[in-house]
Design an enzyme around this catalytic site. Structure first.
Site, short mmCIF file in Angstrom:
data_model
loop_
_atom_site.label_atom_id
_atom_site.label_comp_id
_atom_site.label_asym_id
_atom_site.label_seq_id
_atom_site.Cartn_x
_atom_site.Cartn_y
_atom_site.Cartn_z
N LEU A 79 0.54 4.47 15.68
CA LEU A 79 0.79 5.71 14.93
C LEU A 79 1.90 5.59 13.89
O LEU A 79 2.36 6.59 13.34
CB LEU A 79 1.09 6.86 15.90
CG LEU A 79 -0.05 7.13 16.90
CD1 LEU A 79 0.37 8.21 17.89
CD2 LEU A 79 -1.34 7.50 16.19
N HIS A 81 3.52 4.74 10.25
CA HIS A 81 3.09 4.82 8.86
C HIS A 81 3.29 3.46 8.19
O HIS A 81 4.24 2.74 8.51
CB HIS A 81 3.91 5.88 8.11
CG HIS A 81 3.63 7.26 8.57
ND1 HIS A 81 4.25 7.80 9.68
CD2 HIS A 81 2.80 8.21 8.10
CE1 HIS A 81 3.81 9.03 9.86
NE2 HIS A 81 2.93 9.31 8.92
N MET A 117 11.20 1.69 13.72
CA MET A 117 10.18 0.87 14.39
C MET A 117 10.06 -0.50 13.72
O MET A 117 9.83 -1.51 14.39
CB MET A 117 8.83 1.58 14.41
CG MET A 117 8.81 2.82 15.29
SD MET A 117 9.39 2.54 16.99
CE MET A 117 8.23 1.33 17.57
N GLU A 118 10.26 -0.55 12.41
CA GLU A 118 10.19 -1.82 11.71
C GLU A 118 11.33 -2.74 12.13
O GLU A 118 11.13 -3.94 12.33
CB GLU A 118 10.20 -1.58 10.19
CG GLU A 118 8.89 -1.02 9.65
CD GLU A 118 8.60 0.43 10.02
OE1 GLU A 118 7.46 0.86 9.81
OE2 GLU A 118 9.50 1.16 10.50
N ASP A 132 8.57 -18.62 22.33
CA ASP A 132 7.42 -19.52 22.15
C ASP A 132 7.85 -20.93 21.77
O ASP A 132 7.33 -21.91 22.30
CB ASP A 132 6.48 -18.95 21.09
CG ASP A 132 5.30 -19.87 20.83
OD1 ASP A 132 4.59 -20.21 21.81
OD2 ASP A 132 5.10 -20.27 19.67
#
EC number: 4.6.1.17
Length: 165
Positions: A79, A81, A117-118, A132
């Site tokens: 959700l 943008h 969020m970024e 990793d």
């Protein structure tokens, strides 16, 4: 934790997920800073810092992965943008006393919604990339403490996490 379902902007009146309409929000400068860490064996940290990891330059690869992740957050988090970022950086600080590598991401844009969020996605993917690239030499690694440190701009104003030293 305070709040009610009425304050959850990603839910409609029936409780269904929705993307928030930011069309009427003012375009303002936004910035977010996030941090996290990867805890590891001292020898692993030394290999990373010295550039001796068999898979290559861990910090360079993790930095690029984090920046790429910030740019692709809307593809990863349903959700969110799609934002036109003006800046994304990922930096690392070795913490020999804590046997950890600290990660910090800063993201900026001028837009109608924040970049929290970024920044969090950049830290998360940088941490996963470190894991990793180093898992062959250290299976005990732990990704820890991913959190928002600060946000600036927007209707809700500025916010800064108070962290103890």
């Amino acid at each position: 934790m305070s709040g009610s379902i009425d304050q959850l902007s990603h839910l409609d009146a029936a409780g269904r997920a929705r993307m928030v309409d930011v069309g009427n929000k003012a375009v303002t400068a936004r910035e977010a800073i996030a941090r996290g860490r990867v805890v590891m064996q001292p020898a692993t940290l030394q290999l990373i810092v010295s550039g001796g990891m068999p898979k290559g330059d861990v910090l360079a690869v993790a930095r690029v992965a984090g920046i790429m992740a910030a740019k692709r957050t809307a593809e990863l988090i349903p959700l969110c943008h799609l934002l036109n970022l003006s800046h994304a950086s990922v930096n690392f600080t070795p913490d020999p006393a804590g046997n950890a590598l600290e990660i910090e991401a800063t993201v900026r844009c001028t837009g109608q919604t924040g970049v929290e969020m970024e920044a969090l996605t950049a830290v998360s993917i940088a941490a996963l990339t470190i894991y990793d690239m180093c898992k062959a030499v250290d299976k005990t690694m732990q990704i820890d403490g991913i959190r928002l440190i600060a946000k600036r701009g927007g209707r809700s104003g500025d916010w800064q996490r108070e962290e103890s030293a």
